[in-house]
Design an enzyme around this catalytic site. Structure first.
Site, short mmCIF file in Angstrom:
data_model
loop_
_atom_site.label_atom_id
_atom_site.label_comp_id
_atom_site.label_asym_id
_atom_site.label_seq_id
_atom_site.Cartn_x
_atom_site.Cartn_y
_atom_site.Cartn_z
N ASP A 46 23.15 11.47 14.97
CA ASP A 46 24.29 12.38 13.66
C ASP A 46 25.06 12.94 14.65
O ASP A 46 25.82 13.71 15.00
CB ASP A 46 22.72 13.83 13.55
CG ASP A 46 22.11 13.75 14.43
OD1 ASP A 46 22.25 13.38 15.90
OD2 ASP A 46 21.48 14.82 14.36
N ASP A 85 20.09 8.47 11.55
CA ASP A 85 19.06 10.32 11.95
C ASP A 85 18.79 10.82 11.31
O ASP A 85 19.84 11.17 9.61
CB ASP A 85 20.60 10.74 12.69
CG ASP A 85 19.86 11.04 14.33
OD1 ASP A 85 18.75 10.41 14.29
OD2 ASP A 85 20.90 10.89 15.43
N GLU A 116 13.87 14.76 14.74
CA GLU A 116 13.77 14.89 16.30
C GLU A 116 12.64 16.36 15.61
O GLU A 116 12.18 17.04 14.98
CB GLU A 116 14.96 15.73 16.44
CG GLU A 116 16.39 15.10 16.70
CD GLU A 116 17.58 15.96 17.17
OE1 GLU A 116 17.34 17.02 17.32
OE2 GLU A 116 18.43 15.62 17.05
N GLU A 183 14.72 12.18 25.01
CA GLU A 183 16.75 12.30 26.14
C GLU A 183 16.11 13.38 26.69
O GLU A 183 15.49 14.38 27.02
CB GLU A 183 16.69 12.78 24.67
CG GLU A 183 18.30 13.41 25.32
CD GLU A 183 19.68 12.95 23.72
OE1 GLU A 183 19.03 13.11 22.47
OE2 GLU A 183 20.49 13.94 24.13
O1 KIV Z 1 22.60 11.01 17.90
C1 KIV Z 1 22.73 10.66 18.84
O2 KIV Z 1 23.48 9.66 19.05
C2 KIV Z 1 21.18 10.64 19.46
C3 KIV Z 1 20.73 9.25 20.67
C4 KIV Z 1 21.32 9.94 21.70
C5 KIV Z 1 19.61 9.04 21.00
O3 KIV Z 1 19.83 10.90 18.77
#
Ligand code: KIV
Length: 266
Positions: A46, A85, A116, A183
């Site tokens: 995302d 995501d 997340e 992260e």
């Molecule tokens: O959205 C994204 O790019 C991510 C990565 C940084 C792991 O979640």
């Protein structure tokens, strides 16, 4: 070109010496490039809200946007394992909207979804896994919570916070997640979590001891020379290379050296 991974390969990689590489991919054009690369796995992150659409956070990616980009990536990279995501709040409004979002991403071409956090939606994660959809967890600096964190800051500093993150990671593994993004956490936390959870960890700013690494494609290609967080390595001078090519084209057009006769139709 790397082998097309499936979700079972991630478990096997945990117990091997081989690390997992993942990069973000948002569009058909770069998906075609990456499909022929050695990289293991593509993430339709995302972060595309920021990188592709200029928003100031990932909060602005909704399910329609995620599905649009996931479809383009799936068309361009048929040989890669694609993770999509789950967007902001999509797992916080109850089971049915969460499952609708999962359905949308999987039907758009994802092979797994990334979610997340875990506190308050672990049951939804377990339900998604039980529905046959692989789930990748994401802990530490979870960018959808950037407003709660007061900015993009390193998380899990200090013993108690490190321990809490390790417990979250364990819960995600127990709920059936097949892998976990860590992260922006101290390297010691990255090492400890990677050593204790049975699923592979994929780090971004989590030090060298995770079971894999992920970077945003445009960042690692150096397309924004001013974006230089500590964890990022530029693998190319994307900005300089693209500027030079475009400026060369401009100059050739001005001086009449493009197109040549052999670049023209008779
Ligand atoms: O959205 C994204 O790019 C991510 C990565 C940084 C792991 O979640």
């Amino acid at each position: 070109m790397g082998k097309h991974l499936n979700v079972l390969d991630f478990a096997a990689l945990k117990n091997s010496d081989r690390k997992i590489s993942m990069v973000t991919c948002y569009d058909f054009w770069s998906a075609q490039l990456l499909d022929r690369s050695d990289v293991d796995c593509l993430l339709v992150g995302d972060s595309l809200a920021m990188v592709m659409h200029g928003f100031d956070s990932t909060v602005h990616a909704d399910i329609e946007l995620m599905a649009l980009h996931t479809r383009a990536v799936a068309r361009g990279a048929p040989h890669k394992f694609i993770v999509g995501d789950m967007p902001f709040l999509s797992v916080r409004k109850g089971l049915e909207p969460a499952m609708d979002a999962v359905q949308t991403l999987m039907q758009a071409g994802a092979g797994a979804v990334k979610i997340e956090g875990e506190s308050g939606h672990l049951d939804i994660i377990a339900h998604i896994v039980e529905s046959g959809v692989p789930v990748m967890g994401h802990l530490g600096l979870t960018p959808q919570a950037v407003h709660g964190f007061g900015g993009h800051r390193v998380q899990a500093r200090g013993e108690a916070a490190g321990r809490a993150l390790a417990e979250s990671a364990r819960r995600l593994a127990d709920a059936g997640c097949f892998a976990l993004v860590l992260e922006c956490v101290p390297a010691a936390v990255g090492r400890c979590v990677s050593a204790t959870v049975p699923i592979p960890t994929i780090g971004i700013g989590a030090g060298p001891h995770t079971d894999g690494q992920v970077l945003v494609l445009q960042d690692m290609l150096g397309t924004n020379p001013d974006f230089r967080p500590r964890f990022l390595r530029h693998y190319a001078d994307g900005f300089g290379t693209i500027q030079a090519a475009v400026n060369r084209f401009h100059a050739d057009v001005q001086e009449g050296s493009f197109p040549r006769r052999e670049e023209s139709y008779a």
